[in-house]
Scaffold this motif. Sequence first.
Motif, PDB file in Angstrom:
ATOM      1  N   PRO A  16      -6.848   0.238   7.220  1.00  0.00           N
ATOM      2  CA  PRO A  16      -6.876  -1.132   6.700  1.00  0.00           C
ATOM      3  C   PRO A  16      -5.750  -1.440   5.722  1.00  0.00           C
ATOM      4  O   PRO A  16      -5.537  -2.604   5.382  1.00  0.00           O
ATOM      5  N   GLU A  17      -5.032  -0.425   5.270  1.00  0.00           N
ATOM      6  CA  GLU A  17      -3.912  -0.644   4.359  1.00  0.00           C
ATOM      7  C   GLU A  17      -2.650  -0.930   5.169  1.00  0.00           C
ATOM      8  O   GLU A  17      -2.418  -0.323   6.205  1.00  0.00           O
ATOM      9  N   PRO A  18      -1.800  -1.826   4.716  1.00  0.00           N
ATOM     10  CA  PRO A  18      -0.590  -2.165   5.473  1.00  0.00           C
ATOM     11  C   PRO A  18       0.320  -0.958   5.650  1.00  0.00           C
ATOM     12  O   PRO A  18       0.568  -0.209   4.700  1.00  0.00           O
ATOM     13  N   LEU A  19       0.758  -0.725   6.883  1.00  0.00           N
ATOM     14  CA  LEU A  19       1.733   0.295   7.279  1.00  0.00           C
ATOM     15  C   LEU A  19       1.174   1.715   7.291  1.00  0.00           C
ATOM     16  O   LEU A  19       1.890   2.654   7.647  1.00  0.00           O
ATOM     17  N   SER A  20      -0.093   1.896   6.925  1.00  0.00           N
ATOM     18  CA  SER A  20      -0.671   3.235   6.862  1.00  0.00           C
ATOM     19  C   SER A  20      -1.335   3.622   8.186  1.00  0.00           C
ATOM     20  O   SER A  20      -1.676   2.764   8.997  1.00  0.00           O
ATOM     21  N   ILE A  21      -1.504   4.917   8.365  1.00  0.00           N
ATOM     22  CA  ILE A  21      -2.238   5.477   9.496  1.00  0.00           C
ATOM     23  C   ILE A  21      -3.416   6.261   8.931  1.00  0.00           C
ATOM     24  O   ILE A  21      -3.271   7.008   7.964  1.00  0.00           O
ATOM     25  N   GLN A  22      -4.588   6.096   9.544  1.00  0.00           N
ATOM     26  CA  GLN A  22      -5.778   6.779   9.042  1.00  0.00           C
ATOM     27  C   GLN A  22      -5.811   8.237   9.470  1.00  0.00           C
ATOM     28  O   GLN A  22      -5.936   9.131   8.639  1.00  0.00           O
ATOM     29  N   ASP A  23      -5.722   8.496  10.774  1.00  0.00           N
ATOM     30  CA  ASP A  23      -5.793   9.858  11.301  1.00  0.00           C
ATOM     31  C   ASP A  23      -4.928   9.966  12.551  1.00  0.00           C
ATOM     32  O   ASP A  23      -4.689   8.972  13.249  1.00  0.00           O
ATOM     33  N   ASP A  59      12.280  -4.945  -3.767  1.00  0.00           N
ATOM     34  CA  ASP A  59      12.751  -5.269  -5.127  1.00  0.00           C
ATOM     35  C   ASP A  59      12.010  -4.472  -6.194  1.00  0.00           C
ATOM     36  O   ASP A  59      11.598  -4.992  -7.238  1.00  0.00           O
ATOM     37  N   GLY A  60      11.797  -3.186  -5.906  1.00  0.00           N
ATOM     38  CA  GLY A  60      11.189  -2.296  -6.881  1.00  0.00           C
ATOM     39  C   GLY A  60       9.683  -2.320  -6.939  1.00  0.00           C
ATOM     40  O   GLY A  60       9.086  -1.623  -7.767  1.00  0.00           O
ATOM     41  N   VAL A  61       9.040  -3.084  -6.062  1.00  0.00           N
ATOM     42  CA  VAL A  61       7.587  -3.195  -6.069  1.00  0.00           C
ATOM     43  C   VAL A  61       7.027  -2.597  -4.781  1.00  0.00           C
ATOM     44  O   VAL A  61       7.445  -2.987  -3.671  1.00  0.00           O
ATOM     45  N   ASN A  62       6.091  -1.656  -4.907  1.00  0.00           N
ATOM     46  CA  ASN A  62       5.460  -1.066  -3.734  1.00  0.00           C
ATOM     47  C   ASN A  62       4.503  -2.061  -3.080  1.00  0.00           C
ATOM     48  O   ASN A  62       3.669  -2.671  -3.754  1.00  0.00           O
ATOM     49  N   ILE A  63       4.632  -2.193  -1.762  1.00  0.00           N
ATOM     50  CA  ILE A  63       3.811  -3.151  -1.030  1.00  0.00           C
ATOM     51  C   ILE A  63       2.426  -2.552  -0.780  1.00  0.00           C
ATOM     52  O   ILE A  63       2.287  -1.422  -0.330  1.00  0.00           O
ATOM     53  N   GLN A  64       1.397  -3.359  -1.077  1.00  0.00           N
ATOM     54  CA  GLN A  64       0.020  -2.983  -0.795  1.00  0.00           C
ATOM     55  C   GLN A  64      -0.765  -4.257  -0.478  1.00  0.00           C
ATOM     56  O   GLN A  64      -0.231  -5.368  -0.577  1.00  0.00           O
ATOM     57  N   ALA A  65      -2.029  -4.091  -0.098  1.00  0.00           N
ATOM     58  CA  ALA A  65      -2.821  -5.236   0.353  1.00  0.00           C
ATOM     59  C   ALA A  65      -2.928  -6.325  -0.698  1.00  0.00           C
ATOM     60  O   ALA A  65      -3.033  -7.515  -0.372  1.00  0.00           O
ATOM     61  N   SER A  66      -2.877  -5.951  -1.978  1.00  0.00           N
ATOM     62  CA  SER A  66      -3.073  -6.924  -3.061  1.00  0.00           C
ATOM     63  C   SER A  66      -1.872  -7.827  -3.317  1.00  0.00           C
ATOM     64  O   SER A  66      -2.003  -8.847  -4.001  1.00  0.00           O
ATOM     65  N   ASN A  67      -0.688  -7.467  -2.815  1.00  0.00           N
ATOM     66  CA  ASN A  67       0.489  -8.303  -3.105  1.00  0.00           C
ATOM     67  C   ASN A  67       1.187  -8.815  -1.846  1.00  0.00           C
ATOM     68  O   ASN A  67       2.394  -9.074  -1.852  1.00  0.00           O
ATOM     69  N   ILE A  68       0.425  -8.949  -0.747  1.00  0.00           N
ATOM     70  CA  ILE A  68       0.973  -9.530   0.485  1.00  0.00           C
ATOM     71  C   ILE A  68       0.073 -10.669   0.951  1.00  0.00           C
ATOM     72  O   ILE A  68      -1.049 -10.837   0.461  1.00  0.00           O
ATOM     73  N   GLU A  69       0.569 -11.456   1.913  1.00  0.00           N
ATOM     74  CA  GLU A  69      -0.179 -12.570   2.490  1.00  0.00           C
ATOM     75  C   GLU A  69      -0.150 -12.486   4.014  1.00  0.00           C
ATOM     76  O   GLU A  69       0.703 -11.815   4.599  1.00  0.00           O
ATOM     77  N   ASN A  70      -1.102 -13.188   4.636  1.00  0.00           N
ATOM     78  CA  ASN A  70      -1.159 -13.294   6.107  1.00  0.00           C
ATOM     79  C   ASN A  70      -1.131 -11.924   6.791  1.00  0.00           C
ATOM     80  O   ASN A  70      -0.421 -11.714   7.775  1.00  0.00           O
ATOM     81  N   PHE A  71      -1.905 -11.013   6.253  1.00  0.00           N
ATOM     82  CA  PHE A  71      -1.986  -9.656   6.791  1.00  0.00           C
ATOM     83  C   PHE A  71      -2.819  -9.674   8.075  1.00  0.00           C
ATOM     84  O   PHE A  71      -3.996 -10.025   8.059  1.00  0.00           O
ATOM     85  N   LYS A  72      -2.211  -9.278   9.196  1.00  0.00           N
ATOM     86  CA  LYS A  72      -2.876  -9.282  10.488  1.00  0.00           C
ATOM     87  C   LYS A  72      -2.587  -7.981  11.236  1.00  0.00           C
ATOM     88  O   LYS A  72      -1.503  -7.403  11.094  1.00  0.00           O
TER      89      LYS A  72
END
Length: 398
Positions: A53-60, A92-105
């Motif tokens: 459920p996290e952007p760009l991650s793989i569970q298993d 720009d120096g900020v790690n991307i995660q679910a809390s700082n992105i929009e329109n996550f699909k």
Amino acid sequence: MKKISLLALALAITIQLFSQKDITWTIEASDIDPNNYFGITTANGMIGIVSAPEPLSIQDIVLNGAFDLYGRGRVSNILKGFNFLDMSLNVDGVNIQASNIENFKQSLNMKEAAFETTFEVPGKASVTQRVMALRHLPYSALIEFEITAKKNISVTPTNQIIAPDHLNDVRNYYSVIDRPHVQIPLMTSVAKSPTGKLDLAASISYLFPDEHHIASRIVHEDYDYNRHLTKFTKELKAGETLKFAVVGTMISTAHTPDAFNEAERLTIYAALEGKERLLKRHRMAWDELWQSDIIIEGDDEVQKDVRSMLYHLYSFARKGTAYSMSPMGLSGLGYNGHAFWDTEIWMYPPLLMMQPEIAKSLLEYRWEMLNEAKRNAFSHGYEGAMFPWESADTGQEA
């Protein structure tokens, strides 16, 4: 004039038909709740890549045909191997995660067996990631990555290989194959399975379009004993798109005598093939599988459901392996990855009709375990063959 009008009408109808999205090939999720999330699997019959459920991650990532004692029970479980496709992104120096992105699909294109993630970094970038377990290369997978800048930004994509806790004696390696015609950065991890029964290896490399000239700027970092990463930084101007890919391989000594050597060799081979050829051959292989389809008219949802069933049957097995299927296939550690009677009763019949060569592999699994089934019958006072209720790689009751 009538001929021209009819031609224009036919052209308009054709354009309209092709412009409509065929929803029967796509499973989509746009309201993603990490607390109520069940990953979907991209697989090629040998490796199963489970979404997170996290952007760009793989569970298993699980590996078919590789079993060892770990996890629940006192029986062999299918091996959850290195997560060699886990990615992250810094803008720009900020790690991307679910809390700082929009329109996550997230969506699964069943026709091409491609799992896609899209999102927006507000005011800065649009990101697309596609994950594929390459159908024509049983031990290999590919990630496509696209970042389009909305303003001038600095981006740092990272790929890491993570060893789950049950793997032992983890060793991490990094090297660059530098030749006049090619430069291949190669990050590799090797480990022992939980009991030491198997050696496991995973290796990845980046694929860049020639115009980016990034390969020489890749940085390798040892994060800790069970994790290392490669990354690079690229300055993007407003409207510019960065495109690259990651290709990787995972294999064990259940499949080849020297897993370390083979993982790197297969990754180098895939890197030399290049992204476009890899994608072409992957899609061709799936086009061939989908020659056997079930077409339902008038109910798109039922059509999608049936295609989902076929997609998972086709994803979880492959011809020429003599491997069976678990009720949960390659979607994780469900049912320990064991083969039950479910295979022959529920999964084998449609494959026999639609993919007979895959069905043959399922039967060859039972054939190769026949001697153990005869021993099992003898031990229980019977003649003939007594196949176990649950079966892994030895054919013994599991």
